[in-house]
Design an enzyme around this catalytic site. Structure first.
Site: not given
Ligand code: AGP
Length: 608
Positions: A2, A27, A74, A98-99, A481, A485, A488, A504, A603
């Protein structure tokens, strides 16, 4: 996460609330709203989706008022609907948050028993009703807020306005960042200083437990209390020099693409802040002694920053011969870890605000360990909390998927490992390796010279459902990574494995519909990785190899080879990172997803 904006002014505030929110869009969010006080009434405008919907609503139904709050949400509790969008309000008080209020259900049950009617599914709404009840009992805004905060468990940044006190704006911080912006005739609240930069560069960072009471009645004054003692405290006022203009895409179709192409420059800026190019020696100036016999490096991070840390483990152990452990912050903080008195803790974070990483930092500090933060956002919580910090100079990273900040983290970590190696005198090739590092921006620029093959591959991959990545050594974290990428921003399921791990278990996933992307520079591990590729190819999977070995080929139904610049074990990770970033970007582009603000992502993850 948020975004919060608050403005106390003599002028109308609605438009600037929106402007402030637009600087917080990066964000990540899924609804937005503002509230102001006008003619003794709290008026709200809220909308689902992007900020443009809120702007359109305000165009039809403008808001007056010279005190107000704004929010990009968010969703955590309650779906991203109009009803759940902030601000939440009663007739007397409006709040943005926010939280997460972790004990909200207990508080809500008590309020429901007292006949309170809830209009949303959010945890935030309990804050509104608790403050409202205290106001009804005649408590002042300060006391009503103070009593309410004492009942809350969890993390919050709050901005609060009061119908009967239009000269007051209150902000509170516990676990989520909040900044006070100061002008002679206006006061601001923001989730970060960058959002306030067009109005003021004079800021005060609220610390854990701080509550700021802002008043207009006798000039624009503010008082900061800490909710422990509730005694006025002073926080330093900082004078920043942040960019005030909105970051533009600079002609690129997405911020992410722009930030991928900025990497030769951002890597050069970061490396030259750490290495003297003339003498090829370290410029790192840290009061940390890495030469002790019992030193242990503890790297703590989340997401891409965690993968950068995994890469650094190879460097600290190979070059500096220091035992290096890497932990996910969200695990570390809750597993009652063993902290050694010789441990040097390094916290890696683009935002410097990630809740789990910040909590782990506070845990290490509380135990008296040396703490170093590697952060991209100046003046963020981690830079102000750690004993020492090094800034990555990637500049504001707007795309939710980290690119230039990630490679800048690699640069700092590699330079730091070589700095430690020089202190410990473990190798006599530090200068050579620093020279290799200084060459990295040119190598990354070479990768980005022609992205047509990445574009073609992206079209091909955009039709897949699952993708596997493999790599060895420092190429393994880059495979991780690359998978992150891809998943996401394109929403394609992608997993990465150490190449030696395939047999394995994961090789059971291999089939004709699951492409394998092998990160395989022509290094000491190449032969082994090519055997792993063959094992997958014989099972009919499409093979995509990223390599600098032009001769390599494999017999399989579908084979793609992307030739990359020649690399060394030290600089390969930078080259192959740029390649996997481009693969993810073009795959997402062909899939048509929201590349800069992918669904469900934020973000800066400032909630647990
Ligand atoms: C990166 O592409 C991701 N968006 C995410 O994993 C990110 O790296 C993670 O949330 C950590 O963020 P930080 O670096 O700001 O702490």
């Amino acid at each position: 996460m948020c975004g919060i904006i608050g403005i106390l002014s003599n002028n109308l505030v609605a438009e600037r609330l929106i402007d402030g929110l637009s600087r917080l869009e990066y964000r990540g969010y899924d609804s937005a709203g503002i509230a102001t006080i006008w003619e003794n009434t709290i008026a709200k405008r809220r909308s689902e989706g992007k900020l443009q919907a809120l702007k359109d609503l305000l165009g039809q139904k403008p808001l007056q008022g010279n005190v107000g709050i704004g929010h990009t949400r968010w969703a955590t509790h309650g779906s991203p609907t109009h009803q759940n969008a902030h601000p939440h309000a009663t007739d007397r008080v409006a709040v943005v948050h926010n939280g997460i209020i972790e004990n909200y259900q207990l508080l809500k049950n008590d309020l429901l028993k007292n006949g309170v009617i809830f209009k949303s599914e959010t945890d935030t709404e309990v804050v509104v009703h608790l403050i409202d009840q205290a106001l009804q009992l005649g408590k002042s805004p300060e006391v009503a807020v103070q009593e309410t905060l004492a009942k809350l468990h969890g993390a919050f940044a709050l901005a609060i306005i009061f119908k009967d006190h239009p000269d007051v704006l209150i902000g509170a911080r516990r676990g989520s960042p909040l900044v006070l912006g100061i002008c002679e005739n206006e006061l601001f609240l923001g989730s970060d200083a960058w959002a306030l930069a067009p109005w003021t560069q004079k800021v005060c960072y609220l610390e854990e437990g701080d509550v700021v009471i802002m008043k207009r009645s006798d000039g624009f004054t503010y008082t900061i209390f800490n909710d422990e003692a509730w005694a006025p405290i002073n926080r330093p006022v900082k004078h920043l020099n942040l960019a005030t203009g909105a970051v533009s895409k600079g002609g690129y179709s997405h911020f992410m693409l722009k930030e991928i192409f900025e990497q030769p420059q951002t890597l050069s800026d970061t490396l030259l802040s750490l290495i003297d190019a003339e003498t090829q020696t370290s410029r790192i100036n840290l009061p940390i002694d890495f030469s002790g016999e019992h030193i242990r490096i503890r790297l703590i991070a989340c997401g891409s920053s965690y993968y950068a840390s995994l890469t650094a483990k190879y460097w600290f152990e190979k070059y500096a011969r220091i035992l290096c452990e890497v932990d996910l912050a969200s695990e570390f903080r809750y597993c009652d870890p063993v902290l050694g008195k010789h441990d040097i803790f390094i916290f890696v974070s683009q935002s410097g605000e990630t809740t789990d990483t910040l909590a782990a930092l506070n845990l290490a500090k509380a135990k008296g360990c040396v703490t170093l933060a590697l952060v991209n956002v100046p003046e963020s919580s981690m830079t102000r909390t750690a004993d020492h910090h090094i800034l990555t100079l990637a500049g504001p990273e707007i795309g939710v998927a980290s690119t230039k900040a990630f490679t800048a983290q690699l640069a700092v970590l590699c330079a730091l490992a070589l700095h430690a190696a020089a202190q410990r005198k473990t190798i006599d090739t530090v200068s050579v390796h620093l020279g290799e590092l200084l060459h990295v921006p040119k190598l990354v620029a070479q990768v980005l010279q022609d992205v047509s093959l990445f574009d073609e591959l992206g079209l091909r991959l955009s039709q897949t459902r699952d993708v596997l990545f493999i790599g060895r050594g420092t190429n393994y974290p880059i495979a991780l990574e690359g998978a992150l990428k891809l998943k996401e921003i394109s929403y394609i399921h992608a997993e990465a494995y150490a190449a030696g791990e395939l047999k394995h278990g994961p090789i059971a996933l291999v089939d004709k519909l699951t492409p394998l992307i092998a990160i395989a520079p022509n290094d000491a591990w190449f032969e082994k990785t090519s055997s792993n590729i063959q094992e997958v190819a014989t099972r009919g999977a499409p093979i995509i190899i990223l390599t600098d070995n032009p001769a390599f080929t494999v017999n399989c139904p579908e084979f793609h080879k992307i030739l990359l610049p020649k690399s060394t074990p030290l600089n390969a990770c930078f080259i192959y990172t740029a390649a996997v970033q481009c693969i993810a970007y073009y795959t997402a582009l062909h899939k048509g997803t929201d590349v800069d603000q992918p669904r469900n992502l934020a973000k800066s993850v400032t909630v647990e």
